[in-house]
Design a protein around this motif. Structure first.
Motif, PDB file in Angstrom:
ATOM      1  N   GLU A   1     -15.566  23.098 -53.911  1.00 48.02           N
ATOM      2  CA  GLU A   1     -14.740  21.860 -53.975  1.00 48.02           C
ATOM      3  C   GLU A   1     -15.606  20.705 -53.962  1.00 48.02           C
ATOM      4  O   GLU A   1     -15.227  19.750 -54.816  1.00 48.02           O
TER       5      GLU A   1
ATOM      6  N   GLN B   1     -15.872  18.020 -56.909  1.00 47.78           N
ATOM      7  CA  GLN B   1     -15.464  16.750 -56.797  1.00 47.78           C
ATOM      8  C   GLN B   1     -16.743  16.056 -57.324  1.00 47.78           C
ATOM      9  O   GLN B   1     -16.746  14.887 -57.962  1.00 47.78           O
TER      10      GLN B   1
ATOM     11  N   LEU C   1     -16.826  16.126 -61.114  1.00 46.98           N
ATOM     12  CA  LEU C   1     -15.760  15.268 -61.638  1.00 46.98           C
ATOM     13  C   LEU C   1     -16.128  13.962 -61.402  1.00 46.98           C
ATOM     14  O   LEU C   1     -15.634  13.152 -62.204  1.00 46.98           O
ATOM     15  N   ARG C   2     -16.405  13.586 -60.375  1.00 48.31           N
ATOM     16  CA  ARG C   2     -16.880  12.157 -60.333  1.00 48.31           C
ATOM     17  C   ARG C   2     -17.929  11.680 -61.202  1.00 48.31           C
ATOM     18  O   ARG C   2     -17.595  10.700 -61.739  1.00 48.31           O
TER      19      ARG C   2
ATOM     20  N   ILE D   1     -16.197  11.372 -64.423  1.00 45.23           N
ATOM     21  CA  ILE D   1     -15.202  10.240 -64.516  1.00 45.23           C
ATOM     22  C   ILE D   1     -16.219   8.879 -64.676  1.00 45.23           C
ATOM     23  O   ILE D   1     -15.860   7.938 -65.669  1.00 45.23           O
ATOM     24  N   LEU D   2     -17.257   8.987 -63.922  1.00 46.50           N
ATOM     25  CA  LEU D   2     -17.992   7.770 -64.223  1.00 46.50           C
ATOM     26  C   LEU D   2     -18.610   7.566 -65.462  1.00 46.50           C
ATOM     27  O   LEU D   2     -18.620   6.741 -66.129  1.00 46.50           O
ATOM     28  N   GLU D   3     -19.201   8.927 -66.063  1.00 41.55           N
ATOM     29  CA  GLU D   3     -19.822   8.654 -67.080  1.00 41.55           C
ATOM     30  C   GLU D   3     -18.779   8.422 -68.403  1.00 41.55           C
ATOM     31  O   GLU D   3     -18.904   7.567 -69.265  1.00 41.55           O
TER      32      GLU D   3
ATOM     33  N   ILE E   1     -15.930   6.612 -68.135  1.00 38.34           N
ATOM     34  CA  ILE E   1     -15.565   5.394 -68.037  1.00 38.34           C
ATOM     35  C   ILE E   1     -16.709   4.493 -68.729  1.00 38.34           C
ATOM     36  O   ILE E   1     -16.445   3.723 -69.397  1.00 38.34           O
ATOM     37  N   GLY E   2     -17.897   4.809 -68.011  1.00 36.20           N
ATOM     38  CA  GLY E   2     -18.962   3.862 -68.595  1.00 36.20           C
ATOM     39  C   GLY E   2     -19.140   3.896 -70.028  1.00 36.20           C
ATOM     40  O   GLY E   2     -19.582   3.015 -70.797  1.00 36.20           O
TER      41      GLY E   2
ATOM     42  N   ILE F   1     -16.468   1.456 -72.147  1.00 36.83           N
ATOM     43  CA  ILE F   1     -16.523   0.135 -71.716  1.00 36.83           C
ATOM     44  C   ILE F   1     -17.292  -0.868 -72.615  1.00 36.83           C
ATOM     45  O   ILE F   1     -18.340  -0.566 -72.937  1.00 36.83           O
TER      46      ILE F   1
END
Lengths: 241, 165
Positions: A186, A190, A193-194, A197-199, A201-202, A205
């Motif tokens: 897990e 995580q 996944l984190r 998500i960060l990549e 989003i980055g 932008i």
């Protein structure tokens, strides 16, 4: 009895002859010793010796004849005696055989009776002992069987209990391991996944959004009083100016 | 020369309005140094030299400063002294370090710099460094103090509270 007397007589004669022969031999040896001396000194002696030799020979011949006669007599008696002895022995043997045979039949019967008695006693005793042994063996076998059964049951119970304990222990360990592994997975998920998500989003932008995010962070910093010193410094400068 | 802020004859915020970053200031100082060097070579006067080196806007501001200082604009020595003063004035400006996830354009840099003018009424110089790992926002540093306004920290905070997973 006659045989004994004749035997004694024969022995006496033999002794007599032996004595006579010994005597003559000694005399001859003495004569021989004398012969060793110088011959001139023993000329008469030689004649005496020769004469004595003749006498001795005559005596010996007579003794031999007598001995032969005695031997012949003795041989004859011996033959009679032997024959009589053989007959007697034969009779004795026959009687003995009869007696022994008679005795053997009786002995055999007695022996057989005794053997049968011994045999029956032995059989009886053996039977009793075997029966006793069998009973003891059976009792001990039963006892052993019972003990073995109890021990087996006890061992089974112990083993079952041990297996159950070990199984529970292993199950608990497995559960712990499973829990730890799931937590680890897990955590990894995580983390992944984190990162995703960060990549994600980055990468989505644009410049304007970036600028807006920077201005927003400046606004937040101002609200927290981060620029308080700057504001105060400026305020002092304005007041002094 | 020991310069006190209250003796500054100009509004720094206005004078350095075209300077947004520390790099800009360094370049400006190099231009000043070149003006000083050319000043003693040229016979055309300080205005011409300034126009040639810095462009019209900066040239006007420097000329205004020289006039406000009350010096003879033909006196090269005095001009040189005043130009040195300008450099000292520039060193008085506070520097705010920003770590960004992107390379800002000139316009973005100006807008960020003007935020300080508008919100703090203070002219600052920005010292910008790049770190794409912060995803967005900014990591702010001023006078040894730090403020984390990065998008990465914000997202991690949200994920840690498990509101979105």
């Amino acid at each position: 009895m006659n045989l004994q007397i004749l035997l004694y007589l024969f022995l006496v004669v033999i002794l007599f002859l032996s004595y006579g022969i010994l005597y003559l031999v000694r005399k001859i040896s003495k004569q021989n010793e004398l012969l060793n001396k110088p011959q001139n000194d023993y000329v008469d002696t030689l004649e005496l010796v020769q004469q004595a030799q003749k006498q001795a020979n005559a005596i010996v011949e007579r003794a031999v004849e007598s001995a032969k006669h005695i031997l012949f007599e003795t041989e004859y008696v011996k033959h009679d005696i032997t024959r009589e002895m053989q007959d007697s022995l034969q009779k004795v043997a026959e009687e003995t055989i009869k007696m022994v045979q008679g005795r053997s039949d009786e002995s055999e019967k007695e022996f057989r009776a005794v053997v049968d008695e011994i045999k029956s006693d032995f059989v009886k005793e053996a039977t009793e002992k075997l029966t006793a042994i069998e009973k003891v063996t059976e009792d001990e076998t039963n006892d052993f069987r019972e003990i073995l059964r109890k021990e087996t049951v006890g061992a089974q119970e112990y083993i079952g209990k041990k297996i159950s304990q070990d199984f529970e222990s292993v199950q608990a360990e497995l559960a712990e391991y499973k829990k730890a592994r799931l937590e680890e997975i897990e955590k990894n998920i995580q983390g992944i996944l984190r990162q995703v998500i960060l990549e994600a989003i980055g990468s989505n932008i644009n410049l304007q959004i970036h600028e807006d995010l920077v201005l927003e962070s400046l606004d937040k910093a101002k609200k927290t009083g981060f620029f308080k010193n700057l504001e105060e410094k400026n305020k002092v400068a304005v007041e002094e100016g | 020369m020991d310069l006190k802020e209250k003796e500054i004859p100009i509004e720094l915020q206005d004078f350095f309005s075209m300077i947004y970053t520390k790099n800009d200031l360094v370049l400006f100082y190099k231009e000043i140094d070149q003006v000083i060097a050319d000043l003693f070579k040229s016979t055309e006067g300080i205005k011409k030299v300034l126009d040639d080196q810095m462009g019209h806007e900066k040239s006007e501001k420097i000329m205004a400063f020289l006039r406000a200082s009350g010096i003879d604009v033909t006196n090269q020595v005095k001009i040189q002294e005043q130009l040195q003063i300008i450099k000292e004035l520039g060193n008085l400006l506070p520097v705010v370090s920003l770590t960004l996830a992107f390379e800002p354009s000139a316009k973005s840099t100006k807008n960020i710099s003007l935020w300080f003018n508008r919100n703090l009424e203070q002219k600052v110089l920005l010292e910008i460094s790049l770190e794409r790992g912060i995803i967005g926002g900014a990591h702010i540093s001023l006078d040894g103090l730090y403020h984390d306004g990065t998008l990465k920290t914000g997202i991690n905070h949200l994920l840690d509270t498990k509101k979105y997973i």
